[in-house]
Scaffold this active site. Structure first.
Site, PDB file in Angstrom:
ATOM      1  N   PRO A   1      24.094  19.586  -1.143  1.00 52.39           N
ATOM      2  CA  PRO A   1      23.043  18.737  -1.850  1.00 52.39           C
ATOM      3  C   PRO A   1      23.286  17.114  -2.084  1.00 52.39           C
ATOM      4  CG  PRO A   1      23.398  20.692  -3.040  1.00 52.39           C
ATOM      5  CD  PRO A   1      24.583  20.481  -2.069  1.00 52.39           C
TER       6      PRO A   1
ATOM      7  N   GLU B   1      28.456  27.403  -6.250  1.00 48.99           N
ATOM      8  CA  GLU B   1      27.956  25.988  -6.904  1.00 48.99           C
ATOM      9  C   GLU B   1      28.551  24.869  -6.112  1.00 48.99           C
ATOM     10  OE1 GLU B   1      26.011  25.380  -9.932  1.00 48.99           O
ATOM     11  OE2 GLU B   1      25.549  27.415  -9.166  1.00 48.99           O
TER      12      GLU B   1
ATOM     13  N   ARG C   1      15.301  21.365  19.460  1.00 47.50           N
ATOM     14  CA  ARG C   1      13.937  20.948  20.160  1.00 47.50           C
ATOM     15  C   ARG C   1      14.285  19.721  20.985  1.00 47.50           C
ATOM     16  NH1 ARG C   1      11.011  17.617  17.630  1.00 47.50           N
ATOM     17  NH2 ARG C   1       8.985  18.224  18.728  1.00 47.50           N
TER      18      ARG C   1
ATOM     19  N   ASP D   1       9.208  11.144  22.798  1.00 50.30           N
ATOM     20  CA  ASP D   1       9.993   9.842  22.691  1.00 50.30           C
ATOM     21  C   ASP D   1       9.046   8.740  22.708  1.00 50.30           C
ATOM     22  OD1 ASP D   1      12.276  10.594  22.831  1.00 50.30           O
ATOM     23  OD2 ASP D   1      12.748  10.479  24.761  1.00 50.30           O
TER      24      ASP D   1
END
Ligand code: 9D3
Length: 254
Positions: free
Chosen positions: A90, A117, A155, A170
């Site tokens: 995070p 945690e 992808r 693109d």
């Protein structure tokens, strides 16, 4: 590309990686995904992977040794160090399309998923080269974040999408939100497809779509407009949209 994922819960990845485009990428030999469970590198009876934080406080912290050993084992398998060690956390920098493009250039990725945690700080200081977050919300671990990163990167690998789509990526990914799309039937439960799309007038359609993209971006994600290169036509359309703002206030997207 070879991706190695360090995780206590490899079976979490089963569904997402065994379907659709990611499945086909693996079958075509364009992508290989490997798992390494740090629990494999625990040597006491309980195979302890986490422990209480020094200094007290709640929660458990992932111990450094099993994670270091997992990454070191992986590095022995991929000979040249043509890879990147990434910690999903995070506290990482926000993942975006630009980062996905950058990672897609790598030969190898090693993704470390924390759970509980967090992980011992020495993992981020001395093992991870990058730290990535997928957004400002709290997950139960890094596994779902790793799946998001693998999906977005895979992808972009040459040959993974049909050439039709990859060309689009693109030249067409413009940093604006997309225009509304419709398919048959032309009328569904009384809701009609916009007339212009049925007109066959390609220039008019192009203009309508561009206008919709700008309108939608202005309303939903105005901060994106600052990053995007706008043509003279775009600026003109945007001025018209802003002039009509009271009208479009009621109409576009409620
Ligand atoms: C009490 C402080 N918490 C941080 C907000 C501790 C904590 C909660 C959940 C630490 C790690 C986690 C598990 N999350 C991830 O490992 C994670 C994550 C995320 O939660 N959100 C967005 N991106 C990511 S990448 C890895």
């Amino acid at each position: 590309m070879r991706v190695d994922i360090v995780t206590l819960f490899p079976s979490m990845f089963k569904g997402p990686f065994e379907e659709s485009i990611i499945k086909r990428a693996q079958e075509k030999g364009l992508l290989s995904i490997h798992f390494c469970n740090p629990r494999q590198f625990t040597y006491n009876r309980h195979h302890t992977v986490d422990d209480a934080p020094f200094g007290g406080g709640g929660g458990m912290v992932m111990k450094p040794e099993p994670i270091f050993e997992a990454v070191e084992k992986i590095k022995e398998e991929i000979k040249p160090s043509k890879g990147k060690v990434i910690l999903l956390s995070p506290q990482g920098t926000l993942f975006n399309q630009e980062k996905a493009k950058e990672l897609a250039k790598q030969e190898n990725l090693i993704l470390i998923c924390g759970h509980y945690e967090g992980v011992d700080e020495r993992v981020r200081e001395h093992l991870a080269e990058e730290e990535i977050s997928i957004g400002d919300y709290v997950l139960t671990g890094g596994e779902l974040a790793a799946m998001v990163v693998v999906d977005a990167v895979a992808r972009l690998l040459p040959g993974v999408l049909g050439c039709e789509n990859s060309a689009k990526e693109d030249s067409f990914y413009s940093g604006l939100l997309e225009y509304p799309q419709y398919t048959r039937p032309a009328e569904f439960r009384g809701w009609k497809v916009p007339e212009v799309l049925l007109s066959g007038n390609h220039e008019l359609i192009r203009k309508w779509r561009r206008r919709k993209m700008l309108e939608r971006t202005l309303r939903r994600r105005p901060e994106l407009l600052k990053k995007v290169k706008l043509s003279e036509e775009d600026k003109k359309l945007l001025r018209e949209i802003k002039d009509n703002i009271s009208e479009f206030e009621g109409k576009e997207d409620r």
